[in-house]
Design a protein around this motif. Structure first.
Motif, PDB file in Angstrom:
ATOM      1  N   LYS A 262      13.412  11.090 -27.654  1.00  0.00           N
ATOM      2  CA  LYS A 262      11.873  10.805 -28.296  1.00  0.00           C
ATOM      3  C   LYS A 262      11.440   9.380 -27.839  1.00  0.00           C
ATOM      4  CE  LYS A 262       8.728  11.228 -32.133  1.00  0.00           C
ATOM      5  NZ  LYS A 262       8.761  11.580 -33.607  1.00  0.00           N
ATOM      6  N   LEU A 263      12.426   8.537 -27.909  1.00  0.00           N
ATOM      7  CA  LEU A 263      11.855   7.105 -27.687  1.00  0.00           C
ATOM      8  C   LEU A 263      12.042   6.835 -26.372  1.00  0.00           C
ATOM      9  CD1 LEU A 263      11.447   4.399 -28.906  1.00  0.00           C
ATOM     10  CD2 LEU A 263      13.778   3.731 -28.516  1.00  0.00           C
ATOM     11  N   GLY A 264      13.115   7.274 -25.442  1.00  0.00           N
ATOM     12  CA  GLY A 264      13.096   6.916 -24.129  1.00  0.00           C
ATOM     13  C   GLY A 264      12.910   8.039 -22.967  1.00  0.00           C
ATOM     14  N   ALA A 265      12.928   9.190 -23.657  1.00  0.00           N
ATOM     15  CA  ALA A 265      13.108  10.625 -22.532  1.00  0.00           C
ATOM     16  C   ALA A 265      14.066  10.698 -21.940  1.00  0.00           C
ATOM     17  CB  ALA A 265      11.505  10.315 -21.911  1.00  0.00           C
ATOM     18  N   MET A 266      15.123  10.319 -22.300  1.00  0.00           N
ATOM     19  CA  MET A 266      16.419  10.252 -21.464  1.00  0.00           C
ATOM     20  C   MET A 266      16.996  11.572 -21.033  1.00  0.00           C
ATOM     21  SD  MET A 266      17.078   7.087 -21.474  1.00  0.00           S
ATOM     22  CE  MET A 266      18.355   6.917 -20.829  1.00  0.00           C
ATOM     23  N   GLY A 267      16.348  12.745 -21.709  1.00  0.00           N
ATOM     24  CA  GLY A 267      17.113  14.119 -21.285  1.00  0.00           C
ATOM     25  C   GLY A 267      18.213  14.549 -21.606  1.00  0.00           C
ATOM     26  N   LEU A 268      18.717  13.864 -22.723  1.00  0.00           N
ATOM     27  CA  LEU A 268      20.067  14.254 -23.157  1.00  0.00           C
ATOM     28  C   LEU A 268      19.903  15.624 -23.729  1.00  0.00           C
ATOM     29  CD1 LEU A 268      21.065  10.978 -25.107  1.00  0.00           C
ATOM     30  CD2 LEU A 268      21.581  11.794 -22.684  1.00  0.00           C
ATOM     31  N   PRO A 269      21.110  16.354 -23.930  1.00  0.00           N
ATOM     32  CA  PRO A 269      20.932  17.952 -24.337  1.00  0.00           C
ATOM     33  C   PRO A 269      20.715  17.950 -25.897  1.00  0.00           C
ATOM     34  CG  PRO A 269      23.379  17.122 -23.952  1.00  0.00           C
ATOM     35  CD  PRO A 269      22.522  15.907 -23.585  1.00  0.00           C
ATOM     36  N   GLU A 270      19.336  18.384 -26.391  1.00  0.00           N
ATOM     37  CA  GLU A 270      19.194  18.390 -27.661  1.00  0.00           C
ATOM     38  C   GLU A 270      19.876  19.596 -28.397  1.00  0.00           C
ATOM     39  OE1 GLU A 270      15.216  17.829 -28.853  1.00  0.00           O
ATOM     40  OE2 GLU A 270      14.989  15.874 -27.657  1.00  0.00           O
ATOM     41  N   THR A 271      20.522  20.539 -27.620  1.00  0.00           N
ATOM     42  CA  THR A 271      21.216  21.675 -28.258  1.00  0.00           C
ATOM     43  C   THR A 271      22.590  21.241 -28.830  1.00  0.00           C
ATOM     44  OG1 THR A 271      21.911  22.374 -26.229  1.00  0.00           O
ATOM     45  CG2 THR A 271      20.048  23.437 -26.833  1.00  0.00           C
ATOM     46  N   THR A 272      22.823  20.215 -28.605  1.00  0.00           N
ATOM     47  CA  THR A 272      24.329  19.537 -28.821  1.00  0.00           C
ATOM     48  C   THR A 272      24.360  19.223 -30.547  1.00  0.00           C
ATOM     49  OG1 THR A 272      26.268  18.189 -28.397  1.00  0.00           O
ATOM     50  CG2 THR A 272      23.971  17.269 -28.218  1.00  0.00           C
ATOM     51  N   GLU A 273      25.549  19.663 -30.937  1.00  0.00           N
ATOM     52  CA  GLU A 273      25.869  18.984 -32.425  1.00  0.00           C
ATOM     53  C   GLU A 273      26.155  17.551 -32.161  1.00  0.00           C
ATOM     54  OE1 GLU A 273      24.870  19.924 -35.367  1.00  0.00           O
ATOM     55  OE2 GLU A 273      23.714  21.503 -34.148  1.00  0.00           O
ATOM     56  N   ALA A 274      27.042  17.242 -31.128  1.00  0.00           N
ATOM     57  CA  ALA A 274      27.692  15.960 -30.782  1.00  0.00           C
ATOM     58  C   ALA A 274      28.052  15.756 -29.341  1.00  0.00           C
ATOM     59  CB  ALA A 274      29.040  15.741 -31.785  1.00  0.00           C
ATOM     60  N   LEU A 275      27.466  14.805 -29.033  1.00  0.00           N
ATOM     61  CA  LEU A 275      27.666  14.300 -27.461  1.00  0.00           C
ATOM     62  C   LEU A 275      28.743  13.063 -27.502  1.00  0.00           C
ATOM     63  CD1 LEU A 275      26.531  14.614 -24.691  1.00  0.00           C
ATOM     64  CD2 LEU A 275      25.068  12.643 -25.167  1.00  0.00           C
ATOM     65  N   LEU A 276      29.477  13.259 -26.468  1.00  0.00           N
ATOM     66  CA  LEU A 276      30.846  12.360 -26.290  1.00  0.00           C
ATOM     67  C   LEU A 276      30.687  11.854 -25.232  1.00  0.00           C
ATOM     68  CD1 LEU A 276      33.790  11.199 -27.637  1.00  0.00           C
ATOM     69  CD2 LEU A 276      34.675  13.224 -26.261  1.00  0.00           C
ATOM     70  N   LEU A 277      30.755  10.639 -25.106  1.00  0.00           N
ATOM     71  CA  LEU A 277      30.653   9.758 -23.984  1.00  0.00           C
ATOM     72  C   LEU A 277      31.907   8.839 -23.808  1.00  0.00           C
ATOM     73  CD1 LEU A 277      27.198   8.041 -24.000  1.00  0.00           C
ATOM     74  CD2 LEU A 277      27.588  10.316 -23.106  1.00  0.00           C
ATOM     75  N   CYS A 278      32.697   9.171 -22.477  1.00  0.00           N
ATOM     76  CA  CYS A 278      33.824   8.684 -22.300  1.00  0.00           C
ATOM     77  C   CYS A 278      34.070   7.823 -20.915  1.00  0.00           C
ATOM     78  CB  CYS A 278      35.072   9.697 -22.115  1.00  0.00           C
ATOM     79  SG  CYS A 278      36.693   9.175 -21.957  1.00  0.00           S
ATOM     80  N   ALA A 279      34.230   6.616 -20.909  1.00  0.00           N
ATOM     81  CA  ALA A 279      34.303   5.967 -19.461  1.00  0.00           C
ATOM     82  C   ALA A 279      35.561   5.504 -19.196  1.00  0.00           C
ATOM     83  CB  ALA A 279      33.342   4.895 -19.580  1.00  0.00           C
ATOM     84  N   PHE A 280      35.964   5.228 -17.862  1.00  0.00           N
ATOM     85  CA  PHE A 280      37.015   4.632 -17.279  1.00  0.00           C
ATOM     86  C   PHE A 280      36.609   3.703 -16.344  1.00  0.00           C
ATOM     87  CE2 PHE A 280      39.022   8.360 -19.262  1.00  0.00           C
ATOM     88  CZ  PHE A 280      40.068   7.855 -19.483  1.00  0.00           C
TER      89      PHE A 280
END
Length: 455
Positions: A262-280
């Motif tokens: 809503k704030l940034g129109a980032m296009g993240l999946p709103e159907t998810t209950e939890a979004l995990l981000l993992c980086a290497f």
């Protein structure tokens, strides 16, 4: 008041003093809700160590409380003014004094902004890993005062692990040097670590020797959608149990994802209950992400999407950094918790926080540094609604109680300040509290340094 100003003026340039009440009131508090704050008698903005010493000698002679401040991005009320105090704002002491690629250290004044230091050392092929979400505005002195963390703690650790030595002005104006510039050093008690996280209650940090690391490769990020927070936390446990060392491992719940969109129109999946981000940020991050993708799928991920490029990865990290401002936009006020629990209890912490939100009929978004179990439940409420404000405070306390019940701590990186004084006493116990209060009296027998904070 007149005597105080006269004595301060004797050792300070005119531009270092602010007495206009319309201006001094703006230095009254940090970003925390539900934290009492007084009105400063004067705001002092020193540029030198000698000026800080003069302020502390004057304060000691007149028994005037002193509240040190940085950028006031804190979330616990630790920088809130006491009534009639001297606010000592260190933002003008903002010089990077030295960067040594050989010794891998930086020597800085407390007002240096975190992001400014990070960019400066990058020019030497180095990095300063601690990266709080407010890194574009928060200062190194504030980071040291609250022992702040950040998104990359899971691999690189927190601020305390990078502070090698300090120069500190004590309550009576004496100058203390702690620690070292060397890679090793075990001479005497570790006073440096004692000051880190002390929230300005033991002395005024005026210089810091910071450890640096070689600049890592640009990270690649994977995003995984889960049907529940519990499933996402199962993936976190599997990633850590298998011995992986991600540079970042973060969770955003559905409330947070929607707020960011809503704030940034980032296009993240709103159907998810939890979004995990993992980086290497390893030499072959794509291979590491492929292994993690398999663990996420085994834990029940509905979709796993590795980023194709550092640019796409940076977009996902930007979305995570937007979590707090996005949740702040949901209502007129927020209370931001930072309860840290063992990773094995992370799923329970997030799911039971959701039940607390239902119990109090509130919007509570949760983002978490999942790799180290540090959760940030953000209670959103209308501060003009007395009933909703009361429910927000009650839910906040219940979340902290939950954290202790699960074997955690009331604060992983934001500090105690005013907001969590009662809870600090519960966590420490009577013996621990007595010893810590004794340490404080040793450094500040008159009780003029940031009074009313911590205890």
């Amino acid at each position: 008041m007149d005597d105080l100003l006269e004595r301060l003026r004797a050792g300070l340039p005119a531009e270092a003093l602010i007495t206009d009440p319309d201006v001094t009131v703006s230095y009254g508090n940090d970003m925390a809700s539900f934290c009492e704050a007084g009105t400063p008698a004067v705001v002092v903005l020193p540029r030198t160590v000698e000026q800080v010493q003069h302020v502390m000698r004057t304060a000691t002679e007149l028994r005037v409380p002193v509240v040190p401040q940085g950028a006031r991005t804190g979330l616990s009320g630790a920088a809130n003014a006491s009534e009639g105090c001297i606010v000592l704002s260190l933002t003008r002491m903002d010089r990077i004094l030295e960067i040594s690629p050989v010794d891998r250290i930086a020597v800085v004044e407390p007002g240096v902004v975190n992001a400014v230091l990070s960019r400066a050392v990058e020019e030497h092929g180095l990095s300063y890993p601690p990266d709080p979400s407010s890194w574009e505005t928060c200062t190194i002195g504030g980071n040291i005062g609250t022992a702040s963390g950040g998104l990359c703690c899971v691999k690189y650790g927190v601020t305390a692990e990078y502070v090698l030595g300090l120069t500190v002005v004590l309550a009576d104006g004496r100058l203390l040097t702690t620690g070292r510039r060397t890679a090793k050093g075990v001479a005497g008690y570790d006073l440096t670590r004692l000051f880190v996280g002390s929230e300005g209650s033991l002395g005024i940090v005026v210089e810091a020797v910071l450890a640096l690391r070689p600049k890592p490769p640009a990270p690649l990020v994977l995003a995984a959608e889960f049907p529940s927070a519990g499933a996402a936390c199962d993936a976190v446990c599997a990633i850590m149990e298998q011995g992986h060392t991600p540079s970042l491992l973060e969770i955003m719940d559905r409330t947070t994802v929607r707020a960011v969109n809503k704030l940034g129109a980032m296009g993240l999946p709103e159907t998810t209950e939890a979004l995990l981000l993992c980086a290497f940020d390893t030499p072959d991050p794509a291979a590491d992400l492929a292994l993690v993708a398999g663990l996420c799928e085994a834990a029940g991920a509905s979709e796993v999407v590795p980023a194709d490029s550092p640019a796409e990865s940076e977009l996902l990290l930007t979305a995570r950094r937007m979590s707090l401002p996005a949740l702040e936009a949901v209502k007129t006020a927020t209370m931001i918790d930072d309860v840290c629990v063992p990773r094995s209890r992370l799923g329970e912490m997030i799911e039971r926080t959701a039940r607390i939100a239902e119990k109090y009929d509130l919007v509570i978004g949760v983002c978490a540094h999942a790799g180290d179990g540090n959760t940030h439940p953000v209670v959103c409420f209308d501060h003009l609604d007395e009933d909703e404000s009361s429910r927000a405070r009650a839910s906040f306390d219940e979340i902290m109680a939950l954290g202790l019940e699960l074997g955690g701590t009331i604060t992983g990186e934001h500090g105690v300040g005013v907001l969590k004084k009662e809870w600090l006493a519960r966590e420490l116990g009577p013996v621990g509290l007595e010893l810590q209060q004794g340490i404080r009296r040793t450094f500040d027998p008159l009780g003029i340094l940031n009074p009313g904070k911590l205890f």
